[in-house]
Design an enzyme around this catalytic site. Structure first.
Site, PDB file in Angstrom:
ATOM      1  N   LYS A  56       0.836  -1.208   0.000  1.00  0.00           N
ATOM      2  CA  LYS A  56       0.000   0.000   0.000  1.00  0.00           C
ATOM      3  C   LYS A  56       0.864   1.249   0.000  1.00  0.00           C
ATOM      4  CE  LYS A  56      -3.857  -2.197   2.343  1.00  0.00           C
ATOM      5  NZ  LYS A  56      -4.393  -2.650   3.632  1.00  0.00           N
ATOM      6  N   GLN A 100      -4.921  -1.339   9.600  1.00  0.00           N
ATOM      7  CA  GLN A 100      -4.835  -2.695   9.039  1.00  0.00           C
ATOM      8  C   GLN A 100      -5.462  -3.704  10.001  1.00  0.00           C
ATOM      9  OE1 GLN A 100      -3.710  -3.419   5.946  1.00  0.00           O
ATOM     10  NE2 GLN A 100      -4.119  -5.581   6.218  1.00  0.00           N
ATOM     11  N   ASP A 123     -10.959   3.048   3.992  1.00  0.00           N
ATOM     12  CA  ASP A 123     -11.452   1.667   3.849  1.00  0.00           C
ATOM     13  C   ASP A 123     -12.969   1.597   3.716  1.00  0.00           C
ATOM     14  OD1 ASP A 123      -9.685  -0.502   3.751  1.00  0.00           O
ATOM     15  OD2 ASP A 123      -9.183  -0.309   5.875  1.00  0.00           O
TER      16      ASP A 123
HETATM   17  N1  GUN Z   1      -6.983  -6.773   6.193  1.00  0.00           N
HETATM   18  C1  GUN Z   1      -7.233  -7.535   5.109  1.00  0.00           C
HETATM   19  N2  GUN Z   1      -7.828  -6.789   4.150  1.00  0.00           N
HETATM   20  C2  GUN Z   1      -7.944  -5.548   4.645  1.00  0.00           C
HETATM   21  C3  GUN Z   1      -8.453  -4.334   4.109  1.00  0.00           C
HETATM   22  O1  GUN Z   1      -8.948  -4.226   2.991  1.00  0.00           O
HETATM   23  N3  GUN Z   1      -8.384  -3.251   4.929  1.00  0.00           N
HETATM   24  C4  GUN Z   1      -7.865  -3.329   6.180  1.00  0.00           C
HETATM   25  N4  GUN Z   1      -7.853  -2.212   6.908  1.00  0.00           N
HETATM   26  N5  GUN Z   1      -7.383  -4.428   6.682  1.00  0.00           N
HETATM   27  C5  GUN Z   1      -7.416  -5.528   5.919  1.00  0.00           C
END
Ligand code: GUN
Length: 296
Positions: A56, A100, A123
């Protein structure tokens, strides 16, 4: 088995989306002096999470945006994670915040997500954004279902009136996916582990989105001829000889022999998720500054 389906190339689609986002970022910098910023909070050392977070940050910087990484130890207290989120809410250089998941057990996930400023919720997991999506109001939309929707629209054009099925009812994929398809005027069915005849429900659908996290659960004879299949699953299975292999929630070879179009695993939905996260960050930055949001 002959593969009849068109393969939906999520990797190529994500590259095009990322290029559009980079052009939008350059235009925002040129015309408004604005550099969108995305902050990612990682708590602990989950290896899969570390890979995602690195990816990311790399893609955020490659698009011309600012990336802020905050890594807290695995034993970080709930209060310290909350304080981190509150500091990011107050930071004008941060337009998008992502915590996350999963979080360690001592950190209350729902409370942390609810502490994120909904305007910065890259998100789209905050209950206010979930509610706005179902209410048909402007908000931020979870990245994985948004990526699925963009691929469906590119593959099928107008989705209105199509029969769509969503397998899975998670807050991250299934529920927002159903809301997005409803917003496009699809006739939407949500099925889950307690649904009585999954195969029969599936066979009626022109659009199948599988997000259950069970390797190759959806078989070829569940798919209507010509249907469009979006496979959100990423499951690691034993491939023998000490090796593993990634498969989706759909038995790919079987489904590809009957579907009209299908996403592969890997290279389908996965690459779109981060591209949509970047797009969400640009959207959030524009709204925070009263600038018209560029279309994706
Ligand atoms: N953990 C696995 N996929 C995601 C996601 O799309 N966003 C977040 N914040 N954590 C994750």
């Amino acid at each position: 088995m002959a593969e009849l389906a068109r393969v939906i190339d999520g990797k190529a689609f994500a590259e095009r989306l990322r290029a559009r986002v980079a052009a939008q970022v350059a235009a925002l910098q040129r015309t408004h002096g604005l550099t969108p910023g995305l902050a990612v909070v990682l708590v602990g050392e989950n290896p899969a999470s570390q890979v995602y977070v690195r990816s990311k940050a790399k893609q955020t910087r490659e698009s011309g945006m600012a990336a802020f990484d905050h890594h807290l130890p695995a034993d970080a207290s709930h209060a310290s994670v909350l304080a981190q989120v509150e500091a990011l809410n107050a930071d004008p250089a941060v337009h998008g915040i992502l915590v996350q998941l999963p979080l360690p057990p001592q950190v209350g996930e729902a409370e942390i997500i609810a502490a994120i400023d909904p305007a910065k919720d890259a998100d789209g997991f905050h209950p206010v954004n979930a509610g706005r999506l179902w209410a048909g109001q402007e908000g931020l939309v979870p990245c994985t279902p948004l990526g699925c929707l963009l691929m469906l629209k590119e593959t099928l054009g107008d989705l209105a009136g199509r029969r769509a099925i969503v397998l899975g009812r998670s807050n991250i994929v299934g529920k927002p996916m159903a809301a997005l398809l409803l917003r496009e005027s699809c006739t939407v069915t949500i099925v889950h582990s307690r649904t009585r005849d999954l195969a029969a429900e599936c066979r009626r659908a022109e659009i199948v989105v599988a997000a259950v996290g069970r390797a190759e659960m959806v078989r070829g004879d569940w798919i209507a001829p010509g249907a469009t299949v979006i496979d959100v699953g990423i499951n690691r299975i034993d491939a023998g000889a000490g090796k593993t292999r990634l498969v989706g929630d759909v038995a790919y070879a079987e489904a590809a022999a009957v579907a009209g179009a299908i996403t592969p695993v890997p290279g389908g939905v996965g690459p779109m998720t981060i591209a949509c996260l970047l797009a969400n960050t640009v959207t959030a930055a524009c709204r925070q500054h009263g600038i018209a949001v560029p279309g994706t």
